[in-house]
Write a protein that holds these residues in place. Structure first.
Motif, PDB file in Angstrom:
ATOM      1  N   GLU A 229     -52.458 -64.954  -1.829  1.00  0.00           N
ATOM      2  CA  GLU A 229     -53.903 -64.153  -2.175  1.00  0.00           C
ATOM      3  C   GLU A 229     -53.811 -62.882  -2.200  1.00  0.00           C
ATOM      4  N   HIS A 232     -51.695 -61.449  -4.958  1.00  0.00           N
ATOM      5  CA  HIS A 232     -52.616 -61.418  -6.198  1.00  0.00           C
ATOM      6  C   HIS A 232     -54.038 -60.339  -6.227  1.00  0.00           C
ATOM      7  N   THR A 233     -54.358 -60.140  -5.225  1.00  0.00           N
ATOM      8  CA  THR A 233     -55.242 -59.030  -5.069  1.00  0.00           C
ATOM      9  C   THR A 233     -54.825 -57.799  -5.463  1.00  0.00           C
ATOM     10  N   SER A 236     -53.504 -57.321  -9.097  1.00  0.00           N
ATOM     11  CA  SER A 236     -54.772 -57.465 -10.054  1.00  0.00           C
ATOM     12  C   SER A 236     -55.392 -56.155 -10.105  1.00  0.00           C
ATOM     13  N   SER A 243     -53.468 -55.033 -17.839  1.00  0.00           N
ATOM     14  CA  SER A 243     -53.395 -56.393 -18.355  1.00  0.00           C
ATOM     15  C   SER A 243     -54.624 -56.328 -19.546  1.00  0.00           C
ATOM     16  N   ALA A 249     -51.755 -61.585 -19.232  1.00  0.00           N
ATOM     17  CA  ALA A 249     -52.419 -62.046 -18.293  1.00  0.00           C
ATOM     18  C   ALA A 249     -51.753 -62.113 -17.036  1.00  0.00           C
ATOM     19  N   PRO A 251     -50.842 -63.949 -13.415  1.00  0.00           N
ATOM     20  CA  PRO A 251     -51.089 -65.163 -12.914  1.00  0.00           C
ATOM     21  C   PRO A 251     -52.099 -65.335 -11.812  1.00  0.00           C
ATOM     22  N   ASP A 252     -52.673 -66.373 -11.935  1.00  0.00           N
ATOM     23  CA  ASP A 252     -53.722 -66.606 -10.735  1.00  0.00           C
ATOM     24  C   ASP A 252     -52.962 -66.891  -9.449  1.00  0.00           C
ATOM     25  N   VAL A 253     -53.729 -67.236  -8.409  1.00  0.00           N
ATOM     26  CA  VAL A 253     -52.941 -67.305  -6.923  1.00  0.00           C
ATOM     27  C   VAL A 253     -51.916 -68.319  -6.894  1.00  0.00           C
ATOM     28  N   GLY A 255     -50.034 -69.289  -9.404  1.00  0.00           N
ATOM     29  CA  GLY A 255     -48.940 -68.630 -10.431  1.00  0.00           C
ATOM     30  C   GLY A 255     -47.888 -67.662  -9.411  1.00  0.00           C
TER      31      GLY A 255
END
Length: 494
Positions: A229, A232-233, A236, A243, A249, A251-253, A255
């Motif tokens: 998490e 990812h933060t 991002s 992006s 994109a 990836p989400d958490v 990914g």
């Protein structure tokens, strides 16, 4: 007054040399007359800046042919142009050599070289913005590049208070020029460093793509403390704008968690999309902003190079040249303290001052200030804009006292501020006449002179002691003029 960079540099050089060359050994009287004639012919009589620059060019060329140190100092005080190319090229090479993309074929998303460069540049932008708020646009720091210029010119080891007139003059020139050109140096330094930062990032990007053509890098991450998490933060936040711009994109958490290395050399994913994201981020947050800042600094440097500030009417050297050009003579105000000089002494002092300042200089005597009345006199006194010099006239017959004579001089300096130069003259006439023929007169005068020098030193001025009644005006003119040009005895050294 403002001048171009080259003209101002030569003016500061000649000003420093002439202020130290009181005996006219470096620039002879003939040299100075020829420089004046050449400058008049080029500039006419109503163009002060043109006259000053033309005179400085002639005189500096004359000096440089005799003294190689002068030519070396002028060259050394120029902006070292090789830095404008050498430093950015070095930064580009360092960027190319910095790309150690992880271990082996790994690209650690949290230890990627560009992430450090991005964070560093964002910190620099914040510091620049903070500095602009604190200092406005008046940042005059030349920094280490100004010091480098002094070392290149050979003036870094020279001191203004020792050595020959040439050594003192070159040391004074170095100090004066670094101060006068500090804004220009700051802009040029900023331009060079911004270009270097942009090229360092370009080198990083180029090195990444060159090495990625021959190897497949696998992107992943590992951390002792951070969870997916948090990673990812962070990614991002850093790569979000890129992006959105590239359409790649993040990836989400889940990914991001799948990219975590747990020891297998085969983990992670192809690093191509991540390299593109980081490249776009570097272009957006490093290369483009730095190039914009470099352009702004270059424009400011170009403007500053055409408008270097030079001393004006407040500087005696410039005032003297302006009088030679035909400018109005400055007024002299004389205030006697606890001393009523004879009329012949007053007339003799006027003659000496006219010898030094020109016959057109108006001279006015104030009413006598009685001993102990300095405080009330200073409260009522008013400075006059047309006065160039305010002379405090004392007699050697008086015993100098800090709480009276010293306070009077300190009050005069505060009263005049930057309007007029406060001058202290101690007349020896009455004392010499009173003790004429007595044994030990010279020793008495030496002791009294030392006492006056000590008291006036506390007031920030070195007094000029003159036997006005018997003085040779031509001789005293040279003493007076030399002291004024050097900015020492009569303008006060702090």
């Amino acid at each position: 007054m403002k001048m171009s960079e080259d003209d101002a540099r030569q003016l500061y050089l000649i000003r420093a040399i002439e202020r130290e060359d009181a005996d006219h050994l470096l620039l002879t009287n003939e040299d100075r007359e020829q420089a004046d004639l050449a400058a008049r012919g080029e500039a006419g009589t109503d163009k002060a800046e043109k006259y000053l620059s033309a005179r400085a060019r002639f005189a500096s060329a004359r000096l440089a042919t005799r003294h190689p140190a002068v030519a070396r100092a002028l060259r050394g005080m120029r902006w070292p142009g090789w830095l404008s190319i050498g430093l950015p090229v070095l930064a580009l090479i360092l960027g190319l050599l910095t790309n150690e993309l992880g271990n082996g074929n790994r690209l650690n998303l949290l230890a990627f070289p560009l992430i450090g460069a991005i964070i560093w540049n964002l910190a620099v932008y914040a510091a620049l913005a903070f500095g602009a708020v604190l200092r406005g646009r008046g940042n005059k720091s030349g920094g280490m590049l100004a010091g480098l210029a002094r070392r290149l010119s050979g003036t870094a080891q020279l001191r203004k208070d020792v050595g020959s007139p040439m050594a003192r003059g070159l040391a004074g020139f170095a100090s004066d020029w670094i101060s006068a050109s500090s804004r220009l140096t700051a802009h040029r330094s900023a331009r060079t460093f911004h270009i270097a930062a942009a090229l360092f990032a370009v080198g990083l990007i180029a090195g990444i793509f060159i090495r990625a053509l021959a190897f497949e890098y696998r992107a992943g991450w590992e951390s002792t403390f951070m969870a997916p998490e948090s990673v990812h933060t962070i990614l991002s936040l850093i790569l979000g704008p890129a992006s959105a711009l590239t359409g790649i994109a993040i990836p989400d958490v889940a990914g991001i968690a799948a990219l975590r290395w747990t020891g297998s050399e085969d983990g992670g994913a192809n690093a191509g999309p991540w390299i593109i994201l980081y490249t776009a981020t570097a272009l957006a947050f490093i290369v483009v902003p730095r190039l914009v800042l470099a352009i702004i600094a270059a424009v400011r440097a170009n403007f500053a190079a055409r408008r270097i500030g030079i001393p004006g009417r407040e500087d005696f050297y410039i005032r003297r040249l302006m009088r030679a050009l035909g400018g109005a003579a400055g007024a002299v105000r004389i205030t006697t303290y606890a001393y009523r000089p004879e009329e012949d002494v007053k007339k003799k002092l006027e003659i000496i001052l006219h010898e030094a300042l020109g016959d057109a200089a108006p001279i006015r005597f104030d009413p006598l200030v009685e001993y102990g009345a300095e405080e009330s006199w200073l409260e009522e006194a008013v400075a006059r804009d047309r006065d160039e010099y305010h002379i405090a006239l004392f007699t050697l017959s008086a015993t100098p006292e800090n709480e009276n004579h010293g306070e009077f001089v300190r009050g005069l300096r505060k009263l005049e501020g930057s309007i007029a130069s406060v001058v202290v003259i101690v007349d020896e006439s009455a004392y010499r006449e009173h003790f004429a023929g007595q044994a030990g007169l010279d020793d008495r005068i030496a002791a009294r002179s030392a006492a006056w020098q000590d008291i006036m030193a506390k007031a920030g001025i070195a007094p000029l002691l003159i036997d006005i009644a018997t003085a040779d005006p031509a001789d005293e003119r040279e003493r007076l003029e030399a002291a004024l040009v050097q900015g020492g005895l009569l303008e006060g050294r702090k």
